[in-house]
Write a protein that holds these residues in place. Structure first.
Motif, PDB file in Angstrom:
ATOM      1  N   ALA A  45      30.297  43.625  45.308  1.00  0.00           N
ATOM      2  CA  ALA A  45      31.320  43.030  44.445  1.00  0.00           C
ATOM      3  C   ALA A  45      30.879  41.694  43.881  1.00  0.00           C
ATOM      4  N   ALA A  46      30.049  40.982  44.634  1.00  0.00           N
ATOM      5  CA  ALA A  46      29.621  39.662  44.198  1.00  0.00           C
ATOM      6  C   ALA A  46      28.766  39.724  42.941  1.00  0.00           C
ATOM      7  N   ALA A  47      28.185  40.895  42.690  1.00  0.00           N
ATOM      8  CA  ALA A  47      27.318  41.032  41.522  1.00  0.00           C
ATOM      9  C   ALA A  47      28.112  41.223  40.239  1.00  0.00           C
ATOM     10  N   LYS A  48      29.411  41.436  40.369  1.00  0.00           N
ATOM     11  CA  LYS A  48      30.235  41.693  39.204  1.00  0.00           C
ATOM     12  C   LYS A  48      31.163  40.505  38.982  1.00  0.00           C
ATOM     13  N   SER A  49      31.234  40.032  37.760  1.00  0.00           N
ATOM     14  CA  SER A  49      32.073  38.869  37.487  1.00  0.00           C
ATOM     15  C   SER A  49      32.930  39.146  36.262  1.00  0.00           C
ATOM     16  N   GLY A  50      33.694  38.126  35.890  1.00  0.00           N
ATOM     17  CA  GLY A  50      34.549  38.283  34.717  1.00  0.00           C
ATOM     18  C   GLY A  50      35.906  38.840  35.081  1.00  0.00           C
ATOM     19  N   PRO A  51      36.768  39.037  34.102  1.00  0.00           N
ATOM     20  CA  PRO A  51      38.133  39.516  34.362  1.00  0.00           C
ATOM     21  C   PRO A  51      38.127  40.874  35.075  1.00  0.00           C
ATOM     22  N   TRP A  52      39.153  41.083  35.891  1.00  0.00           N
ATOM     23  CA  TRP A  52      39.283  42.332  36.647  1.00  0.00           C
ATOM     24  C   TRP A  52      40.721  42.823  36.566  1.00  0.00           C
ATOM     25  N   SER A  53      40.875  44.121  36.402  1.00  0.00           N
ATOM     26  CA  SER A  53      42.219  44.696  36.445  1.00  0.00           C
ATOM     27  C   SER A  53      42.141  46.111  36.993  1.00  0.00           C
ATOM     28  N   PHE A  54      43.240  46.541  37.591  1.00  0.00           N
ATOM     29  CA  PHE A  54      43.307  47.900  38.124  1.00  0.00           C
ATOM     30  C   PHE A  54      44.761  48.343  38.127  1.00  0.00           C
ATOM     31  N   LYS A  55      45.015  49.536  37.604  1.00  0.00           N
ATOM     32  CA  LYS A  55      46.355  50.124  37.632  1.00  0.00           C
ATOM     33  C   LYS A  55      46.450  51.043  38.835  1.00  0.00           C
ATOM     34  N   ASP A  56      47.338  50.715  39.758  1.00  0.00           N
ATOM     35  CA  ASP A  56      47.394  51.458  41.006  1.00  0.00           C
ATOM     36  C   ASP A  56      48.339  52.654  40.910  1.00  0.00           C
ATOM     37  N   ASP A  57      48.547  53.328  42.041  1.00  0.00           N
ATOM     38  CA  ASP A  57      49.332  54.559  42.035  1.00  0.00           C
ATOM     39  C   ASP A  57      50.833  54.321  42.064  1.00  0.00           C
ATOM     40  N   ARG A  58      51.259  53.072  42.037  1.00  0.00           N
ATOM     41  CA  ARG A  58      52.663  52.742  41.825  1.00  0.00           C
ATOM     42  C   ARG A  58      52.931  52.497  40.340  1.00  0.00           C
ATOM     43  N   GLY A  59      51.870  52.563  39.558  1.00  0.00           N
ATOM     44  CA  GLY A  59      51.991  52.268  38.141  1.00  0.00           C
ATOM     45  C   GLY A  59      51.904  50.791  37.835  1.00  0.00           C
ATOM     46  N   LYS A  60      51.533  49.990  38.837  1.00  0.00           N
ATOM     47  CA  LYS A  60      51.435  48.549  38.671  1.00  0.00           C
ATOM     48  C   LYS A  60      49.996  48.144  38.371  1.00  0.00           C
ATOM     49  N   THR A  61      49.828  47.260  37.403  1.00  0.00           N
ATOM     50  CA  THR A  61      48.500  46.768  37.053  1.00  0.00           C
ATOM     51  C   THR A  61      48.323  45.354  37.590  1.00  0.00           C
ATOM     52  N   VAL A  62      47.264  45.162  38.345  1.00  0.00           N
ATOM     53  CA  VAL A  62      46.900  43.831  38.835  1.00  0.00           C
ATOM     54  C   VAL A  62      45.769  43.318  37.949  1.00  0.00           C
ATOM     55  N   ALA A  63      45.927  42.144  37.401  1.00  0.00           N
ATOM     56  CA  ALA A  63      44.907  41.538  36.547  1.00  0.00           C
ATOM     57  C   ALA A  63      44.542  40.170  37.110  1.00  0.00           C
ATOM     58  N   LEU A  64      43.235  39.951  37.317  1.00  0.00           N
ATOM     59  CA  LEU A  64      42.739  38.697  37.865  1.00  0.00           C
ATOM     60  C   LEU A  64      41.632  38.142  36.983  1.00  0.00           C
ATOM     61  N   ASP A  65      41.363  36.846  37.128  1.00  0.00           N
ATOM     62  CA  ASP A  65      40.324  36.207  36.317  1.00  0.00           C
ATOM     63  C   ASP A  65      38.932  36.664  36.696  1.00  0.00           C
ATOM     64  N   LYS A  66      38.787  37.127  37.950  1.00  0.00           N
ATOM     65  CA  LYS A  66      37.477  37.594  38.397  1.00  0.00           C
ATOM     66  C   LYS A  66      37.659  38.722  39.408  1.00  0.00           C
ATOM     67  N   VAL A  67      36.576  39.428  39.686  1.00  0.00           N
ATOM     68  CA  VAL A  67      36.611  40.515  40.664  1.00  0.00           C
ATOM     69  C   VAL A  67      36.967  39.944  42.028  1.00  0.00           C
ATOM     70  N   PRO A  68      37.927  40.529  42.726  1.00  0.00           N
ATOM     71  CA  PRO A  68      38.315  40.016  44.038  1.00  0.00           C
ATOM     72  C   PRO A  68      37.132  39.978  45.010  1.00  0.00           C
ATOM     73  N   SER A  69      37.011  38.885  45.728  1.00  0.00           N
ATOM     74  CA  SER A  69      35.946  38.756  46.726  1.00  0.00           C
ATOM     75  C   SER A  69      36.495  38.557  48.131  1.00  0.00           C
ATOM     76  N   SER A  70      37.767  38.187  48.210  1.00  0.00           N
ATOM     77  CA  SER A  70      38.422  38.042  49.512  1.00  0.00           C
ATOM     78  C   SER A  70      39.502  39.119  49.617  1.00  0.00           C
ATOM     79  N   ILE A  71      39.076  40.283  50.100  1.00  0.00           N
ATOM     80  CA  ILE A  71      39.946  41.460  50.122  1.00  0.00           C
ATOM     81  C   ILE A  71      40.426  41.716  51.541  1.00  0.00           C
ATOM     82  N   VAL A  72      41.710  41.990  51.667  1.00  0.00           N
ATOM     83  CA  VAL A  72      42.299  42.412  52.934  1.00  0.00           C
ATOM     84  C   VAL A  72      42.869  43.805  52.716  1.00  0.00           C
ATOM     85  N   ALA A  73      42.649  44.704  53.674  1.00  0.00           N
ATOM     86  CA  ALA A  73      43.040  46.094  53.457  1.00  0.00           C
ATOM     87  C   ALA A  73      43.534  46.750  54.735  1.00  0.00           C
ATOM     88  N   PHE A  74      44.336  47.798  54.566  1.00  0.00           N
ATOM     89  CA  PHE A  74      44.626  48.682  55.685  1.00  0.00           C
ATOM     90  C   PHE A  74      43.295  49.188  56.233  1.00  0.00           C
TER      91      PHE A  74
END
Length: 348
Positions: A45-74
């Motif tokens: 992930a560190a190799a990718k920069s710039g704006p980031w967005s993803f539309k999830d399965d709830r139909g919600k789009t998350v848009a960030l200034d850069k690719v997330p690098s501090s991710i917490v997950a199930f």
């Protein structure tokens, strides 16, 4: 350890045991509170920069200034991303067993290198979460409302204020669809989906699916039951909501299917049986829930279980109701079921 459910099931009770899901009262009673990669490296992930967005399965789009690098997950999501070369900083959900070993849902993650925010149902350390300065929280969802799996209801609002979230649905869809969505998410986070580890895993998955389809076609008489065990009850899963069973059924596997009325108290996921009635549905092969919150076949002492024809014939295999959504981890699920059907004696 009791898994008795209230007459009017709560969300937690509905998700207990034999359906996809889970862990219900068993989970609360168990445990305490607290690498192989198919991608292109540890810090993809560190190799990718710039704006980031993803539309999830709830139909919600998350848009960030850069690719997330501090991710917490199930935990299971972290394990899937790990197979694509994406590392998470923190996890929540079944991560370590009582003896400290990695839980089955942790996959190939090195659990000593992630912050565990909660190891059991209802446990999520919000302070530790904030300290990770999260960019993104990722979980699965097992209902039509898009409820984030293992994010506690009582603290969800506090958690939501600290970082945006993404949900991948594991509800009422087939396994191959969920796998494709997880791959899309991993790619957006920087995974090299054309890496040999990823493409080879996909080829193995497709070959395993073809093998299972062929086995089911050749042995249509073999009846398969998906079960889960607690100390008081035996759960028979229906196929209509579980992503693994829906997929296996689409490949032709002949499953025991409890009637809708019988599954109603389990939210449509499963029928609950007393151990005295565990022989209600004849089956040639039994797939048993492999999660650490459930009683495993070798530890079932009920005499009625031991007298089941499939058990006596040694035709019991593991099932992963919450599969790690990477192609690599799902290949054995298909291969094991295919082999069980190919080799099964007709005993029911």
């Amino acid at each position: 350890m009791s898994n008795a459910r209230a007459p009017h099931p709560t969300r937690r009770g509905i998700l207990a045991a034999g359906g996809a899901l889970g862990l219900g009262a068993v989970l609360a009673a168990c445990g305490d509170d607290d690498a192989k990669s198919g991608g292109s490296g540890d810090e993809t992930a560190a190799a990718k920069s710039g704006p980031w967005s993803f539309k999830d399965d709830r139909g919600k789009t998350v848009a960030l200034d850069k690719v997330p690098s501090s991710i917490v997950a199930f935990t299971g999501v972290g394990a899937a991303l790990h197979d694509y070369g994406i590392r998470v900083k923190g996890v929540f959900g079944p991560t370590r067993t009582k003896d400290g070993k990695p839980d089955v849902q942790a996959g190939d993650m090195d659990v000593s290198k992630v912050t565990v925010l909660g190891n059991v149902w209802g446990s999520f350390n919000v302070e530790k979460y904030a300290a990770l300065a999260p960019d993104l929280l990722i979980s699965t969802t097992f209902d039509a409302a898009g409820t984030l799996w293992y994010v506690p209801e009582e603290s969800k609002d506090k958690i939501a204020k600290l970082a945006p979230s993404v949900a991948i649905s594991a509800y009422d869809r087939k396994l191959d669809v969920a796998l494709g969505r997880m791959l899309e998410l991993a790619e957006s986070l920087g995974a090299d989906v054309k890496a040999s580890g990823v493409t080879e895993a996909k080829k193995r998955f497709d070959a395993a699916a073809a093998r299972l389809r062929a086995a089911a076609k050749a042995r249509p008489e073999i009846k398969v039951l998906a079960g889960s065990a607690s100390d008081q009850l035996f759960y028979v899963s229906g196929t209509n909501l579980s992503l693994d069973l829906e997929y296996f059924k689409s490949l032709g596997v002949n499953f025991v299917e409890p009637p809708e009325k019988a599954k109603a108290q389990g939210g449509g996921w499963f029928e609950s049986l007393s151990w005295e009635n565990v022989d209600k549905y004849p089956a040639d092969v039994i797939m048993m829930d492999d999660r650490s919150s459930t009683i495993q076949p070798a530890d079932i002492t009920e005499g009625t279980w031991k007298q089941l024809p499939a058990v006596k014939a040694g035709q019991v295999i593991a099932r992963s109701p919450e599969p790690i959504l990477s192609y690599d981890k799902c290949v054995p699920l298909l291969e094991n079921l295919a082999k069980a059907i190919e080799d099964a004696k007709k005993v029911a």
